[in-house]
Design a protein around this motif. Sequence first.
Motif, PDB file in Angstrom:
ATOM      1  N   ALA A   1      32.651  46.936  39.461  1.00  0.00           N
ATOM      2  CA  ALA A   1      32.776  45.542  39.893  1.00  0.00           C
ATOM      3  C   ALA A   1      32.156  44.594  38.872  1.00  0.00           C
ATOM      4  O   ALA A   1      32.727  43.551  38.541  1.00  0.00           O
ATOM      5  CB  ALA A   1      32.122  45.353  41.253  1.00  0.00           C
ATOM      6  N   ARG A   2      31.012  44.965  38.321  1.00  0.00           N
ATOM      7  CA  ARG A   2      30.319  44.090  37.385  1.00  0.00           C
ATOM      8  C   ARG A   2      31.078  44.004  36.056  1.00  0.00           C
ATOM      9  O   ARG A   2      31.196  42.915  35.467  1.00  0.00           O
ATOM     10  CB  ARG A   2      28.894  44.601  37.162  1.00  0.00           C
ATOM     11  CG  ARG A   2      28.085  44.622  38.453  1.00  0.00           C
ATOM     12  CD  ARG A   2      26.674  45.115  38.255  1.00  0.00           C
ATOM     13  NE  ARG A   2      25.970  45.194  39.534  1.00  0.00           N
ATOM     14  CZ  ARG A   2      24.670  45.355  39.673  1.00  0.00           C
ATOM     15  NH1 ARG A   2      23.905  45.469  38.603  1.00  0.00           N
ATOM     16  NH2 ARG A   2      24.115  45.416  40.860  1.00  0.00           N
ATOM     17  N   ALA A   3      31.577  45.132  35.596  1.00  0.00           N
ATOM     18  CA  ALA A   3      32.359  45.113  34.364  1.00  0.00           C
ATOM     19  C   ALA A   3      33.643  44.315  34.541  1.00  0.00           C
ATOM     20  O   ALA A   3      34.082  43.606  33.622  1.00  0.00           O
ATOM     21  CB  ALA A   3      32.678  46.542  33.929  1.00  0.00           C
ATOM     22  N   THR A   4      34.240  44.399  35.725  1.00  0.00           N
ATOM     23  CA  THR A   4      35.458  43.639  35.996  1.00  0.00           C
ATOM     24  C   THR A   4      35.189  42.145  35.962  1.00  0.00           C
ATOM     25  O   THR A   4      35.966  41.361  35.387  1.00  0.00           O
ATOM     26  CB  THR A   4      36.035  44.039  37.364  1.00  0.00           C
ATOM     27  OG1 THR A   4      36.338  45.443  37.368  1.00  0.00           O
ATOM     28  CG2 THR A   4      37.293  43.246  37.673  1.00  0.00           C
ATOM     29  N   VAL A   5      34.077  41.720  36.542  1.00  0.00           N
ATOM     30  CA  VAL A   5      33.721  40.302  36.538  1.00  0.00           C
ATOM     31  C   VAL A   5      33.450  39.821  35.119  1.00  0.00           C
ATOM     32  O   VAL A   5      33.908  38.737  34.705  1.00  0.00           O
ATOM     33  CB  VAL A   5      32.500  40.054  37.449  1.00  0.00           C
ATOM     34  CG1 VAL A   5      31.958  38.636  37.246  1.00  0.00           C
ATOM     35  CG2 VAL A   5      32.866  40.273  38.910  1.00  0.00           C
TER      36      VAL A   5
ATOM     37  N   SER B   1      34.641  41.038  32.345  1.00  0.00           N
ATOM     38  CA  SER B   1      35.925  40.979  31.643  1.00  0.00           C
ATOM     39  C   SER B   1      36.736  39.763  32.084  1.00  0.00           C
ATOM     40  O   SER B   1      37.411  39.125  31.264  1.00  0.00           O
ATOM     41  CB  SER B   1      36.719  42.257  31.904  1.00  0.00           C
ATOM     42  OG  SER B   1      36.015  43.399  31.462  1.00  0.00           O
ATOM     43  N   ALA B   2      36.668  39.438  33.372  1.00  0.00           N
ATOM     44  CA  ALA B   2      37.395  38.276  33.874  1.00  0.00           C
ATOM     45  C   ALA B   2      36.855  36.978  33.273  1.00  0.00           C
ATOM     46  O   ALA B   2      37.620  36.049  32.985  1.00  0.00           O
ATOM     47  CB  ALA B   2      37.306  38.228  35.401  1.00  0.00           C
ATOM     48  N   ILE B   3      35.551  36.925  33.052  1.00  0.00           N
ATOM     49  CA  ILE B   3      34.955  35.735  32.441  1.00  0.00           C
ATOM     50  C   ILE B   3      35.458  35.579  31.009  1.00  0.00           C
ATOM     51  O   ILE B   3      35.796  34.471  30.560  1.00  0.00           O
ATOM     52  CB  ILE B   3      33.415  35.812  32.488  1.00  0.00           C
ATOM     53  CG1 ILE B   3      32.926  35.725  33.937  1.00  0.00           C
ATOM     54  CG2 ILE B   3      32.791  34.697  31.653  1.00  0.00           C
ATOM     55  CD1 ILE B   3      31.449  35.978  34.087  1.00  0.00           C
ATOM     56  N   VAL B   4      35.524  36.692  30.273  1.00  0.00           N
ATOM     57  CA  VAL B   4      36.060  36.647  28.911  1.00  0.00           C
ATOM     58  C   VAL B   4      37.499  36.144  28.934  1.00  0.00           C
ATOM     59  O   VAL B   4      37.890  35.252  28.156  1.00  0.00           O
ATOM     60  CB  VAL B   4      35.983  38.027  28.238  1.00  0.00           C
ATOM     61  CG1 VAL B   4      36.668  38.000  26.877  1.00  0.00           C
ATOM     62  CG2 VAL B   4      34.532  38.476  28.083  1.00  0.00           C
ATOM     63  N   ALA B   5      38.309  36.706  29.837  1.00  0.00           N
ATOM     64  CA  ALA B   5      39.712  36.298  29.928  1.00  0.00           C
ATOM     65  C   ALA B   5      39.840  34.823  30.297  1.00  0.00           C
ATOM     66  O   ALA B   5      40.701  34.108  29.767  1.00  0.00           O
ATOM     67  CB  ALA B   5      40.433  37.167  30.956  1.00  0.00           C
ATOM     68  N   LEU B   6      38.970  34.355  31.186  1.00  0.00           N
ATOM     69  CA  LEU B   6      38.997  32.952  31.587  1.00  0.00           C
ATOM     70  C   LEU B   6      38.678  32.030  30.406  1.00  0.00           C
ATOM     71  O   LEU B   6      39.261  30.953  30.267  1.00  0.00           O
ATOM     72  CB  LEU B   6      38.001  32.719  32.725  1.00  0.00           C
ATOM     73  CG  LEU B   6      37.993  31.344  33.380  1.00  0.00           C
ATOM     74  CD1 LEU B   6      39.316  31.072  34.073  1.00  0.00           C
ATOM     75  CD2 LEU B   6      36.846  31.237  34.385  1.00  0.00           C
ATOM     76  N   CYS B   7      37.766  32.476  29.550  1.00  0.00           N
ATOM     77  CA  CYS B   7      37.392  31.658  28.390  1.00  0.00           C
ATOM     78  C   CYS B   7      38.534  31.514  27.398  1.00  0.00           C
ATOM     79  O   CYS B   7      38.732  30.434  26.820  1.00  0.00           O
ATOM     80  CB  CYS B   7      36.177  32.271  27.691  1.00  0.00           C
ATOM     81  SG  CYS B   7      34.619  32.146  28.596  1.00  0.00           S
ATOM     82  N   ILE B   8      39.295  32.590  27.175  1.00  0.00           N
ATOM     83  CA  ILE B   8      40.311  32.549  26.122  1.00  0.00           C
ATOM     84  C   ILE B   8      41.680  32.091  26.631  1.00  0.00           C
ATOM     85  O   ILE B   8      42.551  31.754  25.824  1.00  0.00           O
ATOM     86  CB  ILE B   8      40.448  33.919  25.437  1.00  0.00           C
ATOM     87  CG1 ILE B   8      40.989  34.972  26.402  1.00  0.00           C
ATOM     88  CG2 ILE B   8      39.121  34.358  24.846  1.00  0.00           C
ATOM     89  CD1 ILE B   8      41.216  36.319  25.746  1.00  0.00           C
ATOM     90  N   THR B   9      41.859  32.036  27.951  1.00  0.00           N
ATOM     91  CA  THR B   9      43.172  31.670  28.492  1.00  0.00           C
ATOM     92  C   THR B   9      43.646  30.287  28.047  1.00  0.00           C
ATOM     93  O   THR B   9      44.827  30.126  27.674  1.00  0.00           O
ATOM     94  CB  THR B   9      43.168  31.772  30.017  1.00  0.00           C
ATOM     95  OG1 THR B   9      42.988  33.151  30.396  1.00  0.00           O
ATOM     96  CG2 THR B   9      44.474  31.270  30.615  1.00  0.00           C
TER      97      THR B   9
END
Length: 260
Positions: free
Chosen positions: A229-233, A235-243
Motif C-alpha cells: 500500500a505504501r509503495a503504491t501511494v 508511486s502514485a505521487i510520482v505519477a501525479l507529479c509528472i502527469t
Amino acid sequence: VSDGNKGLAPGQGEPNVRRMIIRMILIALAARLLLAFFAFHHLFESAADYFGFGWEVGRVARALATGHGFSSPYQGDTGPTAALPPLYPLLVGGIFKIFGVYTKASAIVLLAIQSLISAATCVPIYFIGLRTFGARVARLAGWTWAFFPYAVYLSAAEIWSTSLSALLIALIFWLALRIENGGGWDDWFALGAVGGVAALANPTILPICAALGAWIWQRLRSRHAPILARATVASAIVALCITPWIVRNYRVFGRFIPID
C-alpha cells in the motif's frame, strides 16, 4: 534536524549535531558564494548570444520569460520542445521574468539559489553517513561535500540543474535508508514527492529510484513488513507529479511523450 541517535559519539547530542550541521551549511554556502562573486562574469560572453548562460535551459527560459512558451532550446525560434525536463527551465524562466533575461541580477540570484541548494546537500549526506558508517564518517562526508571542488564550481559558476540533481539523489537515498529501517507513511509520502520532483528535474535519477525501490521491497518483504500500500501511494505521487507534463506534451505534439 534529527535522524535518530544511531552512531552518535558520546557527548554528541542532538543540539550539538544541529549546530554542527548549521555551521557546515553556512561554511559551504560561503565558499560557493565567494566563488560566484568572482566567476559569474564568464556567463556574459556575447559571442554566441549568451548561450553559455544556461545553454539549452537558458534558451527555453528566455522563451518562457518573453511569452513564447516552453520552446526554442537552441539558436533561433525553433518552436515548442520537449527536449528538456521542465522544472529547471521553469525556475530559470521565472527568475528571468522578475530580474531580466541574461542580466547580472538574474545570474546572481540563480547562482545564489544553486549555492544554497548545494550547501543544503550536506544534510542528507551527513545522515546517510550516520546511518551507514557512524558519526565520524558522517562528519567527514558532510565536510567533504562542503568543499568538494566539483560541487562548489558547478553550483557557483554554471547555470544548470546539477546541484538540484545532487540534492534530490541524496534525499532519495536518505529516505530509502529511513524506510528500510522502519520508516512510516511520512517517509513514503516524502519519497514519492522527491521522486516526482526528480522526474521533472532530471529523469536520469529515476533508474536510481527503481533500484532503491527494489532493494526496499526485498528488505521489507524479508521481514514481512507492510509495503504494498505504501509503495503504491509513493508511486502514485510520482505519477501525479509528472502527469501535467505528459498532458502538455500530448496537447502540443499530438502524441505520448514521457519525461525526456
